[in-house]
Motif scaffolding. Structure first.
Motif, PDB file in Angstrom:
ATOM      1  N   LYS A 369       0.867  -1.194   0.000  1.00  0.00           N
ATOM      2  CA  LYS A 369       0.000   0.000   0.000  1.00  0.00           C
ATOM      3  C   LYS A 369       0.897   1.235   0.000  1.00  0.00           C
ATOM      4  O   LYS A 369       1.197   1.819   1.034  1.00  0.00           O
ATOM      5  N   PHE A 370       1.291   1.660  -1.164  1.00  0.00           N
ATOM      6  CA  PHE A 370       2.302   2.694  -1.315  1.00  0.00           C
ATOM      7  C   PHE A 370       1.862   4.061  -0.779  1.00  0.00           C
ATOM      8  O   PHE A 370       2.650   4.783  -0.182  1.00  0.00           O
ATOM      9  N   ALA A 371       0.624   4.419  -1.022  1.00  0.00           N
ATOM     10  CA  ALA A 371       0.187   5.767  -0.622  1.00  0.00           C
ATOM     11  C   ALA A 371      -1.310   5.813  -0.384  1.00  0.00           C
ATOM     12  O   ALA A 371      -2.067   4.983  -0.901  1.00  0.00           O
ATOM     13  N   VAL A 396      -6.048   7.846  -4.763  1.00  0.00           N
ATOM     14  CA  VAL A 396      -5.276   6.692  -5.234  1.00  0.00           C
ATOM     15  C   VAL A 396      -6.280   5.606  -5.618  1.00  0.00           C
ATOM     16  O   VAL A 396      -7.135   5.238  -4.813  1.00  0.00           O
ATOM     17  N   GLU A 397      -6.191   5.139  -6.849  1.00  0.00           N
ATOM     18  CA  GLU A 397      -7.056   4.035  -7.277  1.00  0.00           C
ATOM     19  C   GLU A 397      -6.183   2.835  -7.622  1.00  0.00           C
ATOM     20  O   GLU A 397      -5.370   2.892  -8.543  1.00  0.00           O
ATOM     21  N   ILE A 398      -6.359   1.767  -6.883  1.00  0.00           N
ATOM     22  CA  ILE A 398      -5.581   0.542  -7.137  1.00  0.00           C
ATOM     23  C   ILE A 398      -6.125  -0.126  -8.403  1.00  0.00           C
ATOM     24  O   ILE A 398      -7.327  -0.399  -8.504  1.00  0.00           O
ATOM     25  N   GLN A 402       0.183  -4.446  -8.879  1.00  0.00           N
ATOM     26  CA  GLN A 402       1.347  -3.715  -9.377  1.00  0.00           C
ATOM     27  C   GLN A 402       1.017  -2.267  -9.711  1.00  0.00           C
ATOM     28  O   GLN A 402       1.773  -1.364  -9.428  1.00  0.00           O
ATOM     29  N   PHE A 403      -0.099  -2.069 -10.387  1.00  0.00           N
ATOM     30  CA  PHE A 403      -0.407  -0.755 -10.947  1.00  0.00           C
ATOM     31  C   PHE A 403      -1.429   0.000 -10.100  1.00  0.00           C
ATOM     32  O   PHE A 403      -2.368  -0.596  -9.574  1.00  0.00           O
ATOM     33  N   ALA A 404      -1.224   1.335 -10.016  1.00  0.00           N
ATOM     34  CA  ALA A 404      -2.241   2.176  -9.381  1.00  0.00           C
ATOM     35  C   ALA A 404      -2.277   3.514 -10.115  1.00  0.00           C
ATOM     36  O   ALA A 404      -1.309   3.923 -10.764  1.00  0.00           O
ATOM     37  N   LYS A 405      -3.419   4.167  -9.985  1.00  0.00           N
ATOM     38  CA  LYS A 405      -3.637   5.468 -10.618  1.00  0.00           C
ATOM     39  C   LYS A 405      -3.565   6.515  -9.515  1.00  0.00           C
ATOM     40  O   LYS A 405      -4.268   6.413  -8.510  1.00  0.00           O
ATOM     41  N   TYR A 406      -2.706   7.520  -9.697  1.00  0.00           N
ATOM     42  CA  TYR A 406      -2.519   8.567  -8.694  1.00  0.00           C
ATOM     43  C   TYR A 406      -3.023   9.896  -9.250  1.00  0.00           C
ATOM     44  O   TYR A 406      -2.529  10.349 -10.290  1.00  0.00           O
TER      45      TYR A 406
END
Lengths: 608, 608
Positions: A369-371, A396-398, A402-406
């Motif tokens: 959970k990066f951010a 933040v949309e997971i 691997q990928f998420a939308k910031y």
């Protein structure tokens, strides 16, 4: 501003006080224990699930004794753990969504069986554990000592260490077996020295080329406890008497760390011995305030097992607040004693004027959970990892693990490009590592990547690779955290970097930049003072891309334990600025060789 | 009572009507398609995530064309699928928690790349898909034809089928490669016949002993498209010209079924061609009302790939309402055309007077949602699987993906013992399998385990093992569902059971009981009438533990395609009751041999 800081500090100290009021004491009774001698797991699971306990507020007291834990009826879920292998996992103590939980072991032995994570502390505030010894009935590795070796046909005959009957030979292969699991490949391996109990000198020359899934290790049972292995070594077969260890394949051998702290606050451990784990001793991520006091990750006294845990003793990813590790012994792990870092996610796509898609790139980061939605991120250039700007998130949309939308609060205005890194600067801790002993492990003593205040003091460090390593990278581990305020003082550095292989030195400042800007350093303000270095090799400090590195008032003595195996100046610094070297006492017969490149020399002061 | 049934039936028909009102039509525009020619996945993911679409109520229309889908930026989550391998999975069309979703492909090609599940329909009511062809750019298996074989050193030389460049040889091993994945072991393998395109006659004699993780297959590249494999076969090397197929290891080769329906209601598929999948074509669990019309799981016309999907064409676990499969072609799968069953969980512990702990025992059942809090379960005895009682639940508590705690409304009163099975009798469907063709696949045509009304009519069935198999078991698959009302009529059974190995027959009633009670049958009321059997083997029907089995007015013709490889009566029944065999027309030169054991004969009527 100043008074705010004091209030914050006081608040932090208050929150972090290791004693907290727990509303009730649950003391295990003899009858409950007797009913559950085979497996305490269901009993503990039921206890934690009770309506009156599931929010926490209890102190669980174990009378001194030996307790066994199995995964069979344990709480289980799919679980992502940074720097481990994700998968469906079982937990003996699932402390999830609680407050004020204290576990008092009174010196008890907690013996685990098979793939199970002893302690998961998740979304929990105030957790304390004291006076517990953690071990596994059957360890997650196999060891044996070399009784014969043949360089020509590259075979070794191993006498399996007594007590290790956790293997079988099938179709000419040696399979490591355990309680409810089998590891079909010998996988990652390294040699230890039976006298010193340390990693074997120049072990990198002896180990098997046994890539994941490699089939080219042929095994034959020669006698009840002797197995012949035929394969090939990096250089040659290890010496007679050497202890070989095998822990299975990368991506499949980090399933059962002893403690996992995640999204939690105020963790305290005291007088805990971790004698084994199938992964790390303590792995913490996105957790605020952690205090380890006399938490030993070590061989059990009297045990004939050469290893403690099969990965790092302790590891902290994007923690914050204050992390303190003191009075601990870390030995015989198969990885670092302590790795403290953040995370770079890599920008893969610009979606619109406020939104980017970024990727967690190392498989052992998947699911991290990066951010959160309002964190402030620092944007760094891909090629040199240097900061470009800071921007606040609003969403933040997971997409997947691997990928998420910031999505940022303000327009990008060209501030982010594909290939840049994102770094969560809200999640770094102040860090103290004091009065600890690190010895006999594979890999490093300490890796430090945090821009907050760092103090490394009073330790005795001796590891097979680098003693203290600084390295941010966006090419393999994707670990972030350029330092800004590090003091390394009053430590004793004993023989290190004795494992051979890569050119490790005792202290190494080694950011992985594709391009280095000689005017702007990646790391800053590293003070190395009043330490004793007593090591067989010459290389004490190697650095690049650092501003204000001071190596002062240190004493250097000679050790004759090992033969020097590579040429290196005592100090070797390039592409850096404002280096101060002074007041050091060289007690060795060899000169105190300092090598600075031209760009570094211009701004530096060197006396000795 | 009667009128209630009619109302229920009308209601079911109404709910199950394949046409339903979707509130809006989303027609993909040429510009959107052009922007996403490399990978449609993120576009579809965004579309489904939009606030106005995420509850459903749309018809998504694809202009006829070819669309590509990759896992990279696909929706991902940890996913348990019954009869597949659990893991973190990616989904191209995640239809989750929606209502009224229709997908119209207009004959489009949907081409998938790497490990991705095309369609997940979960917690959704009313889903329809029409006119779509599903295929993978790189298939999840490797094939080649035998150009040389040597029984002495048990090697074969394989000419890799043109188009299959998805492999590499490394360390003397043949590794199957794909888009984003590698399979390190040849694993499960079987031979096909290049002329008939069917599984090779007596293939069980030829296949490699290549257990999971077996290392004993040595591979050598002999020429650009010829690979030599050295290992050992069950009996001998396969004949020159035979096509060998390899799909990797069990527990790692069922990751990407084409359609997964889970916890949903009213699924309709029409004119869908599934040319490949890394798992099953359609797998449905805990789903009510499913209609497959012209859903072909088959080789793509003109393709030189010998296989369609790598597991069952269709599979239904604890579905209910009505399942109808009609007008379909199922061929060249690596498993059954249709398996319809429930689940036995095994009682492991009596917790208190209302509560038991039971276990899902097969690894491919782990995580299956066996029951909800108010379901009525049937308790069966472990030793003979016969029903003991029915009891209603009031609570289900999941312990982990294997174990759960079941609390019943009324006291157990000794009605449940450790070792008993629990069966969820609320989740079985009425089933119709009509006018379908099954051919050339590994394994069976149909497995039936449902106590509801079952009709199998107008099909042409020819599989390498059994044509229609009935078997409940609590020892391997833990599949439940004793039948109570089955009609098998007007079907044509062509050559079956030609694969060798186990003694398969055309229709086999084979509950796996450790003890058989000759007075109480496991299966009931199976009527086999007006079918044509044209097969090379003698065994048409073998049964045990069945009450009221009728084999009437069937015609039996002789086929000379294969040589008979085992001795078996035409009909062979034991430990059963009330068998009727009459009116059958035997056009073969051999006698119509019927074998009944004494206990069966007492209550049976046999004329011919």
């Amino acid at each position: 501003m100043y008074s705010n800081k004091i209030i914050c500090l006081l608040l932090a100290l208050f929150l972090f006080a290791p004693t907290f009021a727990t509303s009730k004491v649950i003391e295990l009774s003899a009858s409950e224990i007797n009913k559950n001698t085979d497996d305490m797991t269901p009993y503990i699971y039921n206890l934690l699930s009770k309506a009156e306990n599931k929010k926490g507020n209890f102190k669980l007291v174990f009378p001194k004794g030996t307790y066994h834990f199995w995964p069979t009826e344990a709480f289980g879920k799919y679980h992502a753990i940074t720097n481990h292998d994700n998968g469906f996992r079982y937990f003996a103590f699932p402390i999830i969504g609680m407050k004020n939980v204290e576990i008092e072991g009174n010196g008890s032995e907690f013996i685990f069986h098979g793939q199970i994570i002893p302690f998961l502390v998740e979304n929990t505030t105030n957790f304390k554990i004291s006076n517990v010894n953690i071990d596994w009935e059957v360890p997650f590795y196999l060891e044996g000592s070399v009784v014969a070796a043949n360089d020509a046909n590259t075979s070794v005959d191993l006498r399996i260490t007594p007590g290790f009957d956790n293997y079988k030979i099938q179709n000419n292969r040696l399979i490591i077996t355990g309680e409810g699991w089998e590891e079909n490949f010998l996988g990652e391996n390294i040699c230890f020295n039976p006298q010193t109990k340390a990693v074997q000198y120049r072990t990198d020359d002896w180990h098997y080329i046994a890539k994941p899934w490699s089939m080219d290790v042929k095994a034959t049972q020669l006698s009840p406890d002797v197995v012949r292995l035929e394969t090939r070594f990096v250089q040659k077969a290890p010496p007679i008497g050497t202890i070989m260890t095998f822990k299975g394949t990368f991506d499949n051998n980090r399933h059962s760390p002893a403690f996992h702290f995640s999204d939690s606050k105020n963790m305290a451990m005291k007088n805990v011995n971790i004698y084994h784990a199938g992964g790390m001793g303590v792995i913490a991520e996105k957790t605020e305030n952690i205090h380890l006091d006399k938490v030993n990750v070590s061989r059990r006294p009297g045990s004939n097992r050469i290893l403690s845990v099969t990965a790092d003793a302790t590891h902290f990813c994007n923690c914050k607040g204050k992390v303190v590790i003191e009075n601990c012994l870390f030995e015989n792990m198969l990885d670092d004693a302590c790795n403290m870092h953040g995370t770079y996610t890599k920008v893969e796509k610009i979606v619109d004027d406020r939104t980017v898609i970024a990727r967690l790139s190392h498989p052992q980061q998947f699911g991290f959970k990066f951010a959160s939605g309002d964190d402030t991120l620092q944007i760094v250039r891909g090629k040199d990892l240097l900061p470009k700007s800071k921007m606040q998130l609003i969403k933040v949309e997971i997409i997947n693990h691997q990928f998420a939308k910031y999505t940022f609060k303000k327009p990008l205005n060209g501030k982010i490009e594909v290939g840049d890194g994102l770094e969560n600067i809200e999640w770094y801790p102040v860090f103290e590592f004091k009065n600890n002993i690190v010895q006999n492990n594979r890999a490093r003593s300490i890796l430090i990547s945090s821009p907050k205040k760092v103090l490394i003091e009073g330790n005795t460090l001796s590891s097979q690779m680098t003693g203290i390593l600084f390295e941010g990278d966006m090419e393999h581990w994707f670990e972030s955290g350029a330092v800004n305020d590090v003091t390394i003082r009053n430590n004793t550095f004993l023989d290190g970097a004795y494992g051979g292989g890569s050119p490790h030195v005792t202290i190494w400042v080694n950011p992985h930049q594709n391009e280095v800007n000689p005017d702007i350093a990646y790391e800053r303000n590293i003070i190395i003072e009043n330490n004793l270095f007593k090591t067989f090799g010459d290389g004490l400090l190697r650095a690049q891309s650092v501003d204000n590195l001071q190596f002062i008032n240190n004493t250097i003595e000679e050790s004759t334990t090992y033969l020097k195996w590579m040429e290196e100046p005592v100090i070797n610094i390039k592409l850096s600025n404002n280096i101060i070297i002074k007041g050091n006492i060289n007690k060795r017969s060899k000169p105190f060789e300092v090598k600075l490149d031209d760009s570094t020399r211009r701004t530096s002061k060197v006396t000795e």
